[in-house]
Design a protein around this motif. Structure first.
Motif, PDB file in Angstrom:
ATOM      1  N   GLN A  84      14.984  93.296 -15.362  1.00  0.00           N
ATOM      2  CA  GLN A  84      15.185  92.640 -14.072  1.00  0.00           C
ATOM      3  C   GLN A  84      14.755  91.187 -14.210  1.00  0.00           C
ATOM      4  N   MET A  85      15.663  90.279 -13.900  1.00  0.00           N
ATOM      5  CA  MET A  85      15.397  88.852 -14.074  1.00  0.00           C
ATOM      6  C   MET A  85      15.502  88.169 -12.714  1.00  0.00           C
ATOM      7  N   ASN A  86      14.398  87.629 -12.258  1.00  0.00           N
ATOM      8  CA  ASN A  86      14.339  86.941 -10.969  1.00  0.00           C
ATOM      9  C   ASN A  86      14.025  85.464 -11.169  1.00  0.00           C
ATOM     10  N   ASN A  87      14.317  84.684 -10.155  1.00  0.00           N
ATOM     11  CA  ASN A  87      14.047  83.241 -10.201  1.00  0.00           C
ATOM     12  C   ASN A  87      14.564  82.631 -11.505  1.00  0.00           C
ATOM     13  N   LEU A  88      15.805  82.899 -11.789  1.00  0.00           N
ATOM     14  CA  LEU A  88      16.380  82.438 -13.052  1.00  0.00           C
ATOM     15  C   LEU A  88      16.463  80.922 -13.093  1.00  0.00           C
ATOM     16  N   LYS A  89      16.307  80.386 -14.299  1.00  0.00           N
ATOM     17  CA  LYS A  89      16.349  78.949 -14.538  1.00  0.00           C
ATOM     18  C   LYS A  89      17.453  78.624 -15.540  1.00  0.00           C
ATOM     19  N   PRO A  90      17.964  77.408 -15.522  1.00  0.00           N
ATOM     20  CA  PRO A  90      19.007  77.047 -16.498  1.00  0.00           C
ATOM     21  C   PRO A  90      18.575  77.300 -17.945  1.00  0.00           C
ATOM     22  N   GLU A  91      17.304  77.145 -18.240  1.00  0.00           N
ATOM     23  CA  GLU A  91      16.831  77.376 -19.614  1.00  0.00           C
ATOM     24  C   GLU A  91      16.821  78.848 -20.001  1.00  0.00           C
ATOM     25  N   ASP A  92      17.105  79.742 -19.048  1.00  0.00           N
ATOM     26  CA  ASP A  92      17.252  81.160 -19.375  1.00  0.00           C
ATOM     27  C   ASP A  92      18.652  81.476 -19.901  1.00  0.00           C
ATOM     28  N   THR A  93      19.544  80.515 -19.867  1.00  0.00           N
ATOM     29  CA  THR A  93      20.901  80.718 -20.348  1.00  0.00           C
ATOM     30  C   THR A  93      20.893  81.066 -21.835  1.00  0.00           C
ATOM     31  N   ALA A  94      21.516  82.199 -22.161  1.00  0.00           N
ATOM     32  CA  ALA A  94      21.529  82.688 -23.541  1.00  0.00           C
ATOM     33  C   ALA A  94      22.326  83.985 -23.601  1.00  0.00           C
ATOM     34  N   VAL A  95      22.558  84.435 -24.812  1.00  0.00           N
ATOM     35  CA  VAL A  95      23.045  85.805 -25.017  1.00  0.00           C
ATOM     36  C   VAL A  95      21.815  86.700 -25.116  1.00  0.00           C
ATOM     37  N   TYR A  96      21.797  87.738 -24.321  1.00  0.00           N
ATOM     38  CA  TYR A  96      20.665  88.663 -24.287  1.00  0.00           C
ATOM     39  C   TYR A  96      21.018  89.925 -25.066  1.00  0.00           C
ATOM     40  N   TYR A  97      20.100  90.308 -25.957  1.00  0.00           N
ATOM     41  CA  TYR A  97      20.305  91.462 -26.820  1.00  0.00           C
ATOM     42  C   TYR A  97      19.269  92.544 -26.522  1.00  0.00           C
ATOM     43  N   CYS A  98      19.749  93.762 -26.439  1.00  0.00           N
ATOM     44  CA  CYS A  98      18.885  94.929 -26.321  1.00  0.00           C
ATOM     45  C   CYS A  98      18.589  95.443 -27.730  1.00  0.00           C
ATOM     46  N   THR A  99      17.387  95.959 -27.923  1.00  0.00           N
ATOM     47  CA  THR A  99      17.024  96.450 -29.244  1.00  0.00           C
ATOM     48  C   THR A  99      16.103  97.651 -29.136  1.00  0.00           C
ATOM     49  N   ALA A 100      16.008  98.427 -30.226  1.00  0.00           N
ATOM     50  CA  ALA A 100      15.172  99.626 -30.212  1.00  0.00           C
ATOM     51  C   ALA A 100      14.737  99.980 -31.630  1.00  0.00           C
ATOM     52  N   ARG A 101      13.632 100.719 -31.705  1.00  0.00           N
ATOM     53  CA  ARG A 101      13.182 101.272 -32.979  1.00  0.00           C
ATOM     54  C   ARG A 101      12.397 102.534 -32.683  1.00  0.00           C
ATOM     55  N   GLY A 102      12.395 103.438 -33.643  1.00  0.00           N
ATOM     56  CA  GLY A 102      11.689 104.688 -33.452  1.00  0.00           C
ATOM     57  C   GLY A 102      10.184 104.482 -33.415  1.00  0.00           C
ATOM     58  N   ASP A 103       9.553 104.888 -32.330  1.00  0.00           N
ATOM     59  CA  ASP A 103       8.096 104.812 -32.186  1.00  0.00           C
ATOM     60  C   ASP A 103       7.715 105.464 -30.873  1.00  0.00           C
ATOM     61  N   SER A 104       6.589 106.164 -30.871  1.00  0.00           N
ATOM     62  CA  SER A 104       6.199 106.873 -29.654  1.00  0.00           C
ATOM     63  C   SER A 104       5.073 106.205 -28.896  1.00  0.00           C
ATOM     64  N   GLY A 105       4.433 105.178 -29.505  1.00  0.00           N
ATOM     65  CA  GLY A 105       3.254 104.663 -28.821  1.00  0.00           C
ATOM     66  C   GLY A 105       3.108 103.172 -28.714  1.00  0.00           C
ATOM     67  N   SER A 106       3.909 102.408 -29.456  1.00  0.00           N
ATOM     68  CA  SER A 106       3.703 100.961 -29.483  1.00  0.00           C
ATOM     69  C   SER A 106       4.928 100.208 -28.990  1.00  0.00           C
ATOM     70  N   LEU A 107       4.773  98.907 -28.869  1.00  0.00           N
ATOM     71  CA  LEU A 107       5.921  98.050 -28.652  1.00  0.00           C
ATOM     72  C   LEU A 107       5.885  96.952 -29.708  1.00  0.00           C
ATOM     73  N   TYR A 108       6.979  96.225 -29.846  1.00  0.00           N
ATOM     74  CA  TYR A 108       7.107  95.261 -30.921  1.00  0.00           C
ATOM     75  C   TYR A 108       7.704  93.964 -30.389  1.00  0.00           C
ATOM     76  N   THR A 109       7.324  92.857 -31.007  1.00  0.00           N
ATOM     77  CA  THR A 109       7.787  91.555 -30.534  1.00  0.00           C
ATOM     78  C   THR A 109       8.552  90.771 -31.587  1.00  0.00           C
ATOM     79  N   GLY A 110       8.656  91.299 -32.784  1.00  0.00           N
ATOM     80  CA  GLY A 110       9.340  90.579 -33.854  1.00  0.00           C
ATOM     81  C   GLY A 110      10.760  91.054 -34.077  1.00  0.00           C
ATOM     82  N   VAL A 111      11.636  90.103 -34.343  1.00  0.00           N
ATOM     83  CA  VAL A 111      13.049  90.432 -34.564  1.00  0.00           C
ATOM     84  C   VAL A 111      13.197  91.453 -35.693  1.00  0.00           C
ATOM     85  N   ARG A 112      12.460  91.293 -36.751  1.00  0.00           N
ATOM     86  CA  ARG A 112      12.630  92.155 -37.925  1.00  0.00           C
ATOM     87  C   ARG A 112      11.978  93.517 -37.766  1.00  0.00           C
ATOM     88  N   GLN A 113      11.271  93.712 -36.664  1.00  0.00           N
ATOM     89  CA  GLN A 113      10.615  94.992 -36.448  1.00  0.00           C
ATOM     90  C   GLN A 113      11.540  96.018 -35.802  1.00  0.00           C
TER      91      GLN A 113
END
Length: 127
Positions: A84-113
């Motif tokens: 959910q994206m609110n109060n959008l700004k021009p600098e938010d303009t981009a292609v947005y990609y969804c991603t996933a990896r197998g894991d039951s307890g953590s989250l990840y912030t790196g592209v290569r993860q």
């Protein structure tokens, strides 16, 4: 194998809102735990982390640039992750990609993860 399909992108004026959806197929999230995330890439820039969420939704993380404006969530019964994206700004303009990896307890912030990526959806914010 997991397939991810994003939807919900489009053109919006600054200050407006959009909700992106990412539908997963190939594996049922309730049986195969997966961490999820959203990245974005603007023209001429590297792909950057936007938000991440753990399998049960108990842990979330956001880029500083979107904190307080974007919310990531998920519905494992529907095999879907949302942004959910609110109060959008021009600098938010981009292609947005969804991603996933197998894991039951953590989250990840790196592209290569991440192992699986959607095809991307365009978000354009006009000033």
């Amino acid at each position: 194998q997991v397939q991810l399909v994003e939807s919900g992108g489009g053109l919006v004026q600054a200050g407006g809102s959009l909700r992106l959806s990412c539908a997963a197929s190939g594996r049922t999230l309730s049986r195969y735990p997966m961490a999820g995330g959203w990245f974005r890439q603007a023209p001429g820039k590297v792909r950057e982390f936007v938000a991440g969420i753990s399998w049960n939704g108990g842990i979330t993380s956001y880029a500083d640039s979107v904190k307080g404006r974007f919310t990531i969530s998920r519905d494992n019964a529907k095999n879907t992750v949302y942004l959910q994206m609110n109060n959008l700004k021009p600098e938010d303009t981009a292609v947005y990609y969804c991603t996933a990896r197998g894991d039951s307890g953590s989250l990840y912030t790196g592209v290569r993860q991440y192992d699986y990526w959607g095809q991307g959806t365009q978000v354009t914010v006009s000033s």
